[in-house]
Design a protein around this motif. Structure first.
Motif, PDB file in Angstrom:
ATOM      1  N   UNK A  60      -3.044 -39.785 -48.121  1.00 27.20           N
ATOM      2  CA  UNK A  60      -3.207 -39.059 -49.245  1.00 27.20           C
ATOM      3  C   UNK A  60      -4.577 -38.720 -49.689  1.00 27.20           C
ATOM      4  N   UNK A  61      -4.913 -37.618 -50.566  1.00 30.59           N
ATOM      5  CA  UNK A  61      -6.331 -37.169 -50.768  1.00 30.59           C
ATOM      6  C   UNK A  61      -7.229 -38.349 -51.722  1.00 30.59           C
ATOM      7  N   UNK A 117      -9.390 -45.595 -45.308  1.00 28.16           N
ATOM      8  CA  UNK A 117      -9.405 -44.929 -44.137  1.00 28.16           C
ATOM      9  C   UNK A 117     -10.953 -44.733 -44.125  1.00 28.16           C
ATOM     10  N   UNK A 118     -11.534 -45.085 -42.783  1.00 25.01           N
ATOM     11  CA  UNK A 118     -12.787 -44.904 -42.786  1.00 25.01           C
ATOM     12  C   UNK A 118     -12.952 -43.453 -42.143  1.00 25.01           C
ATOM     13  N   UNK A 119     -14.257 -42.969 -42.206  1.00 25.10           N
ATOM     14  CA  UNK A 119     -14.579 -41.460 -41.591  1.00 25.10           C
ATOM     15  C   UNK A 119     -13.906 -41.548 -40.086  1.00 25.10           C
ATOM     16  N   UNK A 126      -7.134 -36.711 -37.322  1.00 32.08           N
ATOM     17  CA  UNK A 126      -7.195 -34.949 -37.884  1.00 32.08           C
ATOM     18  C   UNK A 126      -6.777 -34.703 -39.210  1.00 32.08           C
ATOM     19  N   UNK A 127      -7.249 -35.516 -40.151  1.00 32.61           N
ATOM     20  CA  UNK A 127      -6.669 -35.427 -41.687  1.00 32.61           C
ATOM     21  C   UNK A 127      -8.111 -35.202 -42.525  1.00 32.61           C
ATOM     22  N   UNK A 128      -9.388 -34.791 -42.028  1.00 31.64           N
ATOM     23  CA  UNK A 128     -10.474 -34.593 -42.820  1.00 31.64           C
ATOM     24  C   UNK A 128     -10.270 -33.332 -43.830  1.00 31.64           C
ATOM     25  N   UNK A 129     -10.409 -33.794 -44.958  1.00 28.66           N
ATOM     26  CA  UNK A 129     -10.755 -32.576 -45.993  1.00 28.66           C
ATOM     27  C   UNK A 129     -11.840 -32.684 -46.807  1.00 28.66           C
ATOM     28  N   UNK A 130     -12.882 -31.545 -46.525  1.00 24.92           N
ATOM     29  CA  UNK A 130     -14.086 -31.447 -47.284  1.00 24.92           C
ATOM     30  C   UNK A 130     -13.573 -30.910 -48.561  1.00 24.92           C
ATOM     31  N   UNK A 131     -14.310 -31.663 -49.528  1.00 26.16           N
ATOM     32  CA  UNK A 131     -14.241 -31.207 -51.026  1.00 26.16           C
ATOM     33  C   UNK A 131     -15.350 -31.474 -51.954  1.00 26.16           C
ATOM     34  N   UNK A 139     -17.636 -34.156 -50.637  1.00 25.01           N
ATOM     35  CA  UNK A 139     -16.820 -35.393 -50.474  1.00 25.01           C
ATOM     36  C   UNK A 139     -15.952 -35.252 -49.446  1.00 25.01           C
ATOM     37  N   UNK A 140     -15.797 -36.116 -48.639  1.00 25.18           N
ATOM     38  CA  UNK A 140     -14.615 -36.031 -47.620  1.00 25.18           C
ATOM     39  C   UNK A 140     -13.407 -36.810 -48.098  1.00 25.18           C
ATOM     40  N   UNK A 141     -12.572 -36.339 -48.164  1.00 21.06           N
ATOM     41  CA  UNK A 141     -11.077 -37.086 -48.517  1.00 21.06           C
ATOM     42  C   UNK A 141     -10.178 -36.696 -47.274  1.00 21.06           C
ATOM     43  N   UNK A 142      -8.960 -37.178 -47.551  1.00 23.75           N
ATOM     44  CA  UNK A 142      -7.991 -36.777 -46.409  1.00 23.75           C
ATOM     45  C   UNK A 142      -7.089 -35.664 -46.896  1.00 23.75           C
TER      46      UNK A 142
END
Length: 183
Positions: A60-61, A117-119, A126-131, A139-142
């Motif tokens: 989750x983000x 969750x670490x980077x 494969x859940x990286x979401x950049x915001x 900021x990197x979130x999932x």
């Protein structure tokens, strides 16, 4: 006309659920990280959890956002149904352990673990979401992706959609299907 068509296609693509990169049959990356349940921190190791049965690993983000709060409550409300099928639920985000300790009591009702969750874990699943953060910095979130992982470490099911609405139902159905196939 062409620009309008391109815009329509872009809007339609955003409305569709994203596809998770880890497809059924893929080996789930193992990890060890800090988690929390009922406000208490402890070590979470995927391989250890899989010894008990299938794992529903949902990304989750960010804790304390409306969609993530709702999703945690939906999982908490159904955790007994997952346990009845022999499954363990673990939520994961890029949040640190301190906010997750609080989130585990307030929104998960102390019923399942949430873990940081670490980077490398975000990339592996494969859940990286950049915001952008509130400060405007990257900021990197999932993204919001749920996996059902069989005890042998293989992905059974993946559901990726930024709306939390179907994550619980789709993962519970996948766990039930797996359990039924086991006899």
């Amino acid at each position: 006309m062409r620009n309008g068509l391109i815009g329509l296609v872009a809007v339609a693509a955003m409305a569709l659920p994203a596809q998770a990169a880890l497809t059924p049959g893929t080996r789930a990356p193992d990890f060890t990280t800090q988690g929390a349940m009922g406000g208490k921190a402890y070590r979470v190791h995927l391989a250890q959890q899989l010894k008990k049965g299938p794992v529903v690993l949902y990304f989750f983000p960010a804790a304390f956002t409306s969609g993530c709060n709702a999703e945690a409550k939906m999982f908490a409300d159904k955790v007994d149904a997952f346990r009845a099928e022999g499954a363990t639920v673990i939520g994961m985000s890029a949040d640190g352990i301190e906010p997750l300790k609080k989130f585990s009591t307030e929104h998960c009702a102390g019923k399942f673990a949430v873990a940081t969750a670490s980077p490398a874990v975000l990339k592996g699943y494969d859940v990286v979401l950049a915001t952008k953060g509130k400060d405007g910095k990257p900021r990197v979130i999932s993204n919001r992706t749920s996996y059902v992982i069989a005890p042998d470490g293989r992905i059974l099911h993946a559901h990726s959609d930024m709306s939390p609405a179907e994550h619980v139902n789709s993962t519970l159905a996948a766990v039930k299907k797996w359990r039924a196939s086991r006899g």
